[in-house]
Design an enzyme around this catalytic site. Sequence first.
Site, PDB file in Angstrom:
ATOM      1  N   ASP A 181       2.695  -0.019  12.110  1.00 19.03           N
ATOM      2  CA  ASP A 181       2.588  -1.350  12.712  1.00 19.03           C
ATOM      3  C   ASP A 181       3.820  -2.224  12.493  1.00 19.03           C
ATOM      4  OD1 ASP A 181       2.257  -1.636   9.992  1.00 19.03           O
ATOM      5  OD2 ASP A 181       0.543  -2.995  10.121  1.00 19.03           O
ATOM      6  N   ARG A 233      -6.376  -1.999  10.763  1.00 17.08           N
ATOM      7  CA  ARG A 233      -7.009  -3.323  10.783  1.00 17.08           C
ATOM      8  C   ARG A 233      -6.548  -4.150  11.976  1.00 17.08           C
ATOM      9  NH1 ARG A 233      -5.341  -6.314   5.695  1.00 17.08           N
ATOM     10  NH2 ARG A 233      -3.429  -6.458   6.898  1.00 17.08           N
ATOM     11  N   THR A 246       4.340   2.605   5.718  1.00 20.17           N
ATOM     12  CA  THR A 246       2.950   2.227   5.950  1.00 20.17           C
ATOM     13  C   THR A 246       2.329   3.211   6.927  1.00 20.17           C
ATOM     14  OG1 THR A 246       1.500   0.571   6.976  1.00 20.17           O
ATOM     15  CG2 THR A 246       3.793   0.552   7.642  1.00 20.17           C
ATOM     16  N   ARG A 261       0.180  -5.562  -6.702  1.00 23.38           N
ATOM     17  CA  ARG A 261       0.210  -6.902  -6.120  1.00 23.38           C
ATOM     18  C   ARG A 261       0.922  -7.831  -7.092  1.00 23.38           C
ATOM     19  NH1 ARG A 261      -2.668  -7.910  -1.727  1.00 23.38           N
ATOM     20  NH2 ARG A 261      -4.268  -6.435  -1.035  1.00 23.38           N
ATOM     21  N   ASP A 297       5.157  -5.026   6.032  1.00 22.99           N
ATOM     22  CA  ASP A 297       5.650  -6.354   6.405  1.00 22.99           C
ATOM     23  C   ASP A 297       5.546  -7.367   5.264  1.00 22.99           C
ATOM     24  OD1 ASP A 297       2.896  -6.481   6.481  1.00 22.99           O
ATOM     25  OD2 ASP A 297       2.779  -7.531   8.394  1.00 22.99           O
ATOM     26  N   GLY A 310       0.823  -1.203   0.000  1.00 23.99           N
ATOM     27  CA  GLY A 310       0.000   0.000   0.000  1.00 23.99           C
ATOM     28  C   GLY A 310       0.860   1.257   0.000  1.00 23.99           C
ATOM     29  N   ASP A 314      -0.033   2.699   8.982  1.00 25.95           N
ATOM     30  CA  ASP A 314      -0.536   2.062  10.205  1.00 25.95           C
ATOM     31  C   ASP A 314       0.444   2.107  11.376  1.00 25.95           C
ATOM     32  OD1 ASP A 314      -2.969   1.450   9.089  1.00 25.95           O
ATOM     33  OD2 ASP A 314      -2.379  -0.565   8.467  1.00 25.95           O
TER      34      ASP A 314
END
Length: 328
Positions: free
Chosen positions: A134, A176, A130, A76, A107, A15, A132
Amino acid sequence: MGSKIKRIAVFTSGGDSPGMNAAVRSVVRTCAFLKVDCLAVYRGYQGMIEGDFVTMDARSVNNIINKGGTILKSARCDDFRTKEGRKMAYDQLIKAGIDAFVVIGGDGSFRGALKFNEEYNFPIIGIPGTIDNDIFGTRYTLGFDTALNTVVEAIDKIRDTASSHNRLFFVEVMGRDVGHIALNAGVGAGAEEVLIPELDLGLERLLDSLKRSKKSGKSSSIVVVAEGDKIGKNVFELKEYVEEHLPIYDVRVSVLGHMQRGGAPSAFDRVLASRMGVKAVEAILEGKSNLMVGIMDSKITLYPIDEAIMGHTKIDKELIRVSDIMST
């Protein structure tokens, strides 16, 4: 800085996030400064398999530090998940004379790079991109700060409407698996409640909190919900539940969606990307591999990619406490 590395590739994967272009710019210009060839790979691993490479120099990355998204595109690539696909990618890299690569992504992108290194002993360095936040092993990922500011600005505008009509708004934000955006945005925008995957607030406690807000004289409320929150099946189910049990509230839902990924990167993300790009190239030229560039205590660091993938970021408990106090 002696090294056998003569040509480095850079690409973005997964992303998109604000700051990716700034990181690409940093990698390219660091290569130019250190007299190392740099090639850009378009469309991530898919472009690698297809040999979609373009030689870059310092002027190739003019005027991109302020742009959101990624000029190198992202895609992708199911083929790269196969051994045959990775062999095709390796052949293309060798054909182009590429000795190492810098991958900017999350990741999933790092897992692909590690697998590739495992099979071909190909030098790799990762830059975490990213929104997020995360990725374990770094305090901040590229794009998080920008996304956070985008969310806070959006909530500020939603609050204008909530106040004008005495409404309760559920604002769903990205996250998420983690609630970093929701928690920080909730505190920054003065939300009455924050719902995140790491903390099961429960429906009854949510109702109690909303009742207290109403009783204290608040005529409108904002509840920030991370998309991965487990209280309800989704934010619309939460809306229906509150309407059923607290009919005094006029409830609305706003899902911010992909707008959180877009926009010009913040100054923080631009500076962070620039620092990370320099470190990534220097690490490769020092013979290092399988490492992710991160930031800890304001210092740029290197962290094993496998540990970054396996680890789990922790929510800031102090910030949760601050959120509870501020919602009084």
